[in-house]
Design an enzyme around this catalytic site. Structure first.
Site, PDB file in Angstrom:
ATOM      1  N   GLU A 498       4.831  -2.809   2.588  1.00  0.00           N
ATOM      2  CA  GLU A 498       4.913  -3.872   1.593  1.00  0.00           C
ATOM      3  C   GLU A 498       4.924  -5.249   2.248  1.00  0.00           C
ATOM      4  OE1 GLU A 498       4.391  -3.473  -1.498  1.00  0.00           O
ATOM      5  OE2 GLU A 498       4.408  -1.287  -1.347  1.00  0.00           O
ATOM      6  N   HIS A 501       1.513  -6.637   2.566  1.00  0.00           N
ATOM      7  CA  HIS A 501       1.077  -7.385   1.376  1.00  0.00           C
ATOM      8  C   HIS A 501       1.661  -8.799   1.399  1.00  0.00           C
ATOM      9  CE1 HIS A 501      -0.928  -4.140  -0.667  1.00  0.00           C
ATOM     10  NE2 HIS A 501       0.144  -3.377  -0.699  1.00  0.00           N
ATOM     11  N   HIS A 504      -0.239 -11.028   3.651  1.00  0.00           N
ATOM     12  CA  HIS A 504      -1.517 -11.364   3.022  1.00  0.00           C
ATOM     13  C   HIS A 504      -1.344 -12.545   2.068  1.00  0.00           C
ATOM     14  CE1 HIS A 504      -5.456  -9.260   1.460  1.00  0.00           C
ATOM     15  NE2 HIS A 504      -5.678 -10.468   1.939  1.00  0.00           N
TER      16      HIS A 504
END
Length: 709
Positions: A498, A501, A504
Site C-alpha cells: 500500500e 500506492h 505513486h
C-alpha cells in the site's frame, strides 16, 4: 467521465483522487466546513469539523455549482480553445470534489448507519449528475472540435494527451448516442449506482452476520490467549456475554484457519465465509449480482460493445478480452498442477497423523503450515515477534523509501483525524522541501470496510497549486491494551504494497488533476505498489527493522534464509485462488444480456469447471456474492490486473537487482521516469521509458514457480 466517481464504495484496493481546493461558496453557510477550502497545511481535510448533516447540502450545492460551471463552458459564445474548454473543465467542480472526497474517505474508513443511508440516497443522484456533464452535447462538440484540430493547437505533450483523454472519456460515456439512447444510458447508470452501493453495504453487513460465534475457549484452541481474549471482548461488545466471536474478513480464506486445531470449528468458519451473500436474508447479494451483470451487459451493448468486459478493457493496457483470456488460460494448467502437488504434500501430512480424512479447503492453511515447518524447519508464527508494526513502518517502509528516494518523515500530532489510532506524517523531499502529508490508518474497526487501500485525500496538481495528502488504510487486528502489534508476513507485505500506492501519489508531478498520482489504467495501477513489496525482504531493509520486540535482537540469519528459501512455497494455491476469481470476473462480464444466468452459484461452479480451476481445496479468493472489487468497486472485468501488473513488477524487480538494488540512483530513475508521471503518458510507453524495453513474462513465471522444472 473525466473525474473519479463521487463516491467510492469498493474493496481491497480503492485509489481515489480528489483535489481539496476551491473558492468560497456563498450558497453554503460559513458553518458548513465544505463551503471553503481547508486552511490546514496542504489543504488537509478538516475532519474535526465535518458532521453528517454537512454532507447533503454540500453535495446538493456542489452538483448545482458544477453543473452551472459546465453550462457556462458549454455555452461560451467564443470559439473553443484548450484553455476555455478543457482547462476550464479541469478547474470546475472543486466544491463537489471536496465533499465527495471526504464522503468517500469516511464512508470506507469510519462509516455509520447515517452515512450508509446517505450513500444509498446519493448514489443514483451522483450518477445522474455525472451523466448531465458527460452527455452535454454542446460541451462534447467543443471538445471534439479541439480534438479534430489537435495537431494545430501547439499543445505540450501533457496537454495534448489530456485532450485525447477527454475526447475518449466523453465518447465512452455515451456522448455520441442519440437522445433516446442517452435516456436509456442515464437509467442504467442510476440503477447501477444504487445497486453497487447496496452490494457494498450487504458485504459489510454480512461480515458481521457471518462472524463465527463459539461457546468456549477450547473451541479456539491454537489461537493465542490474547487473540481469544479479543474474541471474548468482541462477543461481549455485540451482546454475547460469555461467548467468543471471530469476525470474518474480506477474502474467502480466514487467518484463523492457520492455527485453529479443531477441524469442525475450521469447517464452520470456512462455510460462514464462503456462504456470505448467498444465504438468503437481508444481506443476500445473489439478486444484486444478477441485476448488475444484466445492466452492465445492456449498457455495453448500447455503447456499441459486445459485452461489459470488451467495453472495460478497451480503456486498459490489455485492450481486449482475447488478450486477457490468453493470459489467464496460459496460467491455469501450471498453477493448478502446482496446487495439486501442494495438496498431495498436505495429504501426506494428514495421513501421517492418522487424520482419516481427505484434504478440504478448511484444512489447507492449517496443514500447509505443517508442511512448511517440516520442509523448511520453521513456521510463519516464528516471524511475528520480529515484525512489530511501528518498527516495520518507520524503520522498514520509511527507511526503504529514504534509501531509494532521499525522503524523510516527521510525525505530527496537530492535524485532525477521524479515529484516534490514525497517525500523520510530514514527508520531506531530498532537497529539504515539504513534499506531501502521509496518513496511516492501519487498524481494523467494525465500521471500516475490509481489505487494504490507498486514498488521495488531496491530489497533486500544478494547475490548482495543490500538494498531495495520501492515506494508507489497512485492517490489522488491534491487540489488547498494552500488547504489541505483531504482523503476519502477509500483513507485512500489504503494508509495503500500500505504501507503493502512496509513493505513486506523493511523487506525482503533473499539471492537470485528471492525471494526478494513480490516475492510470486500472490494470497498471497495481504495478508500482507490487514493486514496493520487494523491499520488505531486502537484506539491508530487513536488518533495519526486523528486531525482536522484547529483546531488540535482529532476526537470525538462518530464519531469514528459511523465509527467502520458502518464497515459492504455496504459490500453486495463491496463483490458483487468484486465477479463479479473475476468471469468474471475466465470465460474468463477457456475457451478453441474453445469456445472464438465473442461478449465481450454479453459474460459478460451471464457469470454474469449464476453465479448469474447479479444485475444491482451493476455492476462489472471492466468490461472486462478496466480490466487492468487481460488483461494487472499480475493478469490474479488471481483477486480472493484479496478475497483469505483476508481469511488469517481476520484470522491474529484475531491473533493480541487475542495477545494484537499493540505491538513490535506481530510486531516482524509477521516480523520474514512472512514479512522477501519473497518467500523463501512455502506460506501456511509460514502462518502456523506464525499462528500455517491453516487459517479459519469464520473471513472473519463475517467481510463481510456473516454469518447467
Amino acid at each position: 467521465m473525466t473525474r473519479p466517481p463521487l463516491m467510492i464504495i469498493a474493496a481491497s484496493l480503492a485509489v481515489t483522487s480528489f483535489a481539496w481546493t476551491a473558492p468560497a461558496c456563498a450558497a453554503l453557510p460559513g458553518s458548513n466546513p465544505f463551503a471553503k477550502a481547508s486552511t490546514l497545511p496542504f489543504n488537509y481535510p478538516v475532519f474535526d469539523k465535518i458532521r453528517i448533516e454537512h454532507f447533503a447540502p454540500a453535495f446538493a450545492e456542489g452538483m448545482r455549482s458544477e453543473a452551472a460551471e459546465v453550462n457556462t463552458i458549454a455555452n461560451n459564445r467564443k470559439p473553443a480553445t484548450f484553455d476555455n474548454t478543457v482547462v476550464a473543465m479541469e478547474r470546475s467542480g472543486k466544491l463537489l470534489d471536496r465533499v465527495s472526497g471526504a464522503f468517500s474517505i469516511l464512508g470506507a474508513g469510519n462509516s455509520s448507519d447515517a452515512i450508509k443511508a446517505l450513500e444509498l440516497t446519493l448514489a443514483p443522484k451522483a450518477a445522474a449528475h455525472r451523466d448531465t456533464i458527460s452527455l452535454n452535447q454542446k460541451l462534447f462538440e467543443r471538445i471534439e472540435s479541439l480534438y479534430l484540430r489537435r495537431d494545430k493547437l501547439g499543445l505540450d505533450p501533457e496537454s495534448a494527451f489530456l485532450l485525447e483523454r477527454y475526447h475518449k472519456d466523453f465518447i465512452r460515456a455515451g456522448a455520441r448516442l442519440n437522445g433516446a439512447d442517452k435516456s436509456k444510458l442515464k437509467a442504467y447508470n442510476a440503477e447501477l449506482a444504487g445497486l453497487q452501493a447496496t452490494f457494498s453495504q450487504n458485504v459489510q453487513g454480512e461480515a458481521k452476520a457471518a462472524a463465527l460465534v463459539v461457546d468456549s475457549r477450547a473451541e479456539l484452541d491454537g489461537m493465542t490467549e490474547a487473540a481469544i481474549d479479543a474474541a471474548a471482548a468482541n462477543a461481549s461488545k455485540n451482546g454475547l456475554e460469555g461467548k467468543f466471536m471471530l469476525a470474518v474478513t474480506n477474502t474467502t480464506g480466514q487467518a484463523a484457519m492457520a492455527v485453529l486445531t479443531k477441524r469442525a470449528v475450521r469447517q464452520r468458519l470456512q462455510e460462514l465465509s464462503m456462504g456470505r451473500g448467498s444465504r438468503g436474508g437481508k444481506f443476500d447479494n445473489t439478486g444484486v449480482v444478477l441485476r448488475i451483470a444484466r445492466l452492465r451487459a445492456e449498457r455495453a451493448a448500447l455503447l456499441g460493445y459486445p459485452n461489459h468486459a470488451a467495453y472495460s478493457l478497451d480503456d486498459q493496457t490489455a485492450k481486449d478480452t482475447a488478450t486477457v483470456n490468453t493470459l489467464l488460460a496460459g496460467l491455469v494448467t501450471p498453477a493448478v498442477a502446482n496446487a495439486r502437488k501442494e495438496a498431495a504434500d498436505i495429504q501426506t501430512v494428514i495421513d501421517a497423523g492418522h487424520g482419516g480424512f481427505q484434504l478440504a479447503a478448511h484444512d489447507w492453511a492449517f496443514y500447509s503450515d505443517k508442511v512448511r515447518a517440516e520442509r523448511f524447519q520453521f513456521d510463519q508464527s516464528a516471524l511475528r515477534p520480529y515484525f512489530e508494526l511501528n518498527n516495520v513502518l518507520t524503520k522498514g517502509v520509511f527507511y526503504a523509501a529514504g534509501q531509494l528516494y532521499g525522503i524523510t518523515f516527521k510525525e505530527r500530532k496537530d492535524l485532525p483525524v477521524y479515529d484516534p489510532d490514525m497517525r500523520v506524517f510530514d514527508v520531506i523531499d531530498a532537497d529539504g522541501k515539504p513534499l506531501a502529508i502521509f496518513v496511516a490508518d492501519l487498524y481494523a474497526r467494525p465500521n471500516k470496510r475490509g481489505g487494504a487501500w490507498a486514498n488521495a485525500y488531496v491530489a497533486q496538481s500544478r494547475l490548482l497549486g495543490t500538494h498531495p495528502v495520501i492515506g494508507n488504510h489497512l485492517n490489522i487486528p488491534k491487540p489488547a491494551a498494552g500488547e504489541p502489534t505483531l504482523l503476519t508476513y502477509d500483513e507485512l507485505r500489504t503494508l509495503f504494497h500500500e505504501f507503493g500506492h502512496a509513493l505513486h501519489g506523493m511523487f506525482s508531478d503533473v499539471t492537470y488533476p485528471r492525471f494526478a498520482g494513480t490516475a492510470v489504467p486500472r490494470d497498471y495501477v497495481e504495478f508500482p505498489s507490487q514493486v514496493n513489496e520487494m523491499w520488505s525482504l531486502w537484506p539491508d531493509v530487513l536488518a533495519n527493522y526486523a528486531r525482536h520486540y522484547k529483546t531488540g535482537e535482529p532476526m537470525p540469519k538462518e530464519l531469514l534464509d528459511k523465509v527467502i528459501g520458502s518464497k515459492q512455497f504455496n504459490e500453486g494455491y495463491r496463483t490458483t485462488e487468484n486465477l479463479a476469481s479473475s476468471i469468474l470476473d471475466q465470465r460474468w462480464h463477457q456475457l451478453d444480456a441474453a445469456h445472464i444466468p438465473t442461478d449465481v452459484l450454479a453459474f460459478e461452479a460451471a464457469a470454474l469447471k469449464d476453465a479448469g480451476v474447479d479444485f475444491a481445496p482451493v476455492p476462489p479468493r472471492y466468490r461472486s456474492t462478496y466480490f466487492s472489487h468487481v460488483f461494487s468497486g472499480s475493478y469490474s472485468a479488471g481483477y486480472y490486473g493484479y496478475l497483469w501488473s505483476e508481469k511488469l513488477d517481476a520484470d522491474t524487480v529484475d531491473w533493480f537487482k541487475e542495477n545494484g538494488g537499493l540505491s538513490r540512483k535506481n530510486g531516482d530513475h524509477f521516480r523520474k521516469t514512472l512514479l512522477s508521471k501519473g497518467g500523463t503518458v501512455d502506460a506501456m510507453q511509460m514502462y518502456r521509458n523506464f525499462r528500455g524495453r517491453d516487459a517479459t513474462i519469464e520473471p513472473l513465471l519463475e517467481r510463481r514457480g510456473l516454469t518447467a522444472k
